[in-house]
Design a protein around this motif. Structure first.
Motif, PDB file in Angstrom:
ATOM      1  N   MET A   1      21.401 -18.950 -12.093  1.00 34.23           N
ATOM      2  CA  MET A   1      21.141 -18.626 -10.696  1.00 34.23           C
ATOM      3  C   MET A   1      22.211 -17.681 -10.159  1.00 34.23           C
ATOM      4  O   MET A   1      23.350 -17.661 -10.635  1.00 34.23           O
ATOM      5  CB  MET A   1      21.115 -19.907  -9.857  1.00 34.23           C
TER       6      MET A   1
ATOM      7  N   SER B   1      24.103 -16.677  -4.455  1.00 32.64           N
ATOM      8  CA  SER B   1      23.309 -16.956  -3.253  1.00 32.64           C
ATOM      9  C   SER B   1      22.326 -18.113  -3.502  1.00 32.64           C
ATOM     10  O   SER B   1      22.178 -19.000  -2.656  1.00 32.64           O
ATOM     11  CB  SER B   1      22.553 -15.704  -2.821  1.00 32.64           C
ATOM     12  N   GLU B   2      21.672 -18.089  -4.653  1.00 25.40           N
ATOM     13  CA  GLU B   2      20.727 -19.171  -4.989  1.00 25.40           C
ATOM     14  C   GLU B   2      21.450 -20.511  -5.133  1.00 25.40           C
ATOM     15  O   GLU B   2      20.950 -21.545  -4.689  1.00 25.40           O
ATOM     16  CB  GLU B   2      19.979 -18.841  -6.279  1.00 25.40           C
ATOM     17  N   ARG B   3      22.640 -20.488  -5.721  1.00 25.35           N
ATOM     18  CA  ARG B   3      23.423 -21.726  -5.856  1.00 25.35           C
ATOM     19  C   ARG B   3      23.838 -22.251  -4.487  1.00 25.35           C
ATOM     20  O   ARG B   3      23.767 -23.453  -4.227  1.00 25.35           O
ATOM     21  CB  ARG B   3      24.639 -21.497  -6.754  1.00 25.35           C
TER      22      ARG B   3
ATOM     23  N   GLN C   1      22.282 -21.781  -1.678  1.00 26.86           N
ATOM     24  CA  GLN C   1      21.075 -22.326  -1.055  1.00 26.86           C
ATOM     25  C   GLN C   1      20.749 -23.702  -1.626  1.00 26.86           C
ATOM     26  O   GLN C   1      20.338 -24.603  -0.896  1.00 26.86           O
ATOM     27  CB  GLN C   1      19.891 -21.377  -1.256  1.00 26.86           C
TER      28      GLN C   1
ATOM     29  N   HIS D   1      12.269 -27.943  -8.512  1.00 25.58           N
ATOM     30  CA  HIS D   1      12.697 -27.244  -9.724  1.00 25.58           C
ATOM     31  C   HIS D   1      12.762 -28.149 -10.950  1.00 25.58           C
ATOM     32  O   HIS D   1      13.278 -27.747 -11.983  1.00 25.58           O
ATOM     33  CB  HIS D   1      14.050 -26.548  -9.505  1.00 25.58           C
TER      34      HIS D   1
END
Length: 122
Positions: A17, A20-22, A24, A104
């Motif tokens: 990831m 930014s994804e982490r 979030q 996920h």
């Protein structure tokens, strides 16, 4: 009644990831945990370290056999859990479906077994 919400996911996905994804993902879990706390349903929760830190123990001919790593090789690994106290299975399923892990991976909802007061009744 207490239920264990087991979170299964691909542990290497986190490393793939973006930052930014982490961020979030962390925020989503924080919000979920806060919602459980506000509802007074949270008993406990933990994220687990990767499976390469696991040790498996079983008895072979009444002697412990200790192995590094998980017992079985699967696509998804146990990543963490929430222990909640809610009125019934429907409420537990509702909380499990709101967990970021459901988006996920896979959530397993399992009631916690309570030993009877008279152990002979079991």
């Amino acid at each position: 009644m207490q239920y264990l919400l087991l979170i299964y996911s691909e542990e290497n996905r986190w490393n793939q990831m973006t930052d930014s994804e982490r961020q979030q993902g962390v925020a989503a879990y924080q919000a979920y945990t806060e919602a459980l706390q506000k509802a007074q349903a949270l008993v406990g929760a933990n994220r687990l370290q990767h499976t390469n830190t696991a040790t498996t123990v079983r008895l072979v001919d009444a002697k412990p056999q200790v192995l590094d790593g998980p017992y079985s090789d699967t696509k998804e690994q146990l990543a963490g859990y929430y222990l909640i106290d809610v009125p019934n299975l429907d409420a537990a399923i509702s909380w499990a479906s709101r967990c970021p892990g459901a988006a996920h991976g896979t959530m397993e909802v399992r009631p916690v077994w309570t030993a009877p007061k008279d152990a002979r009744a079991a």
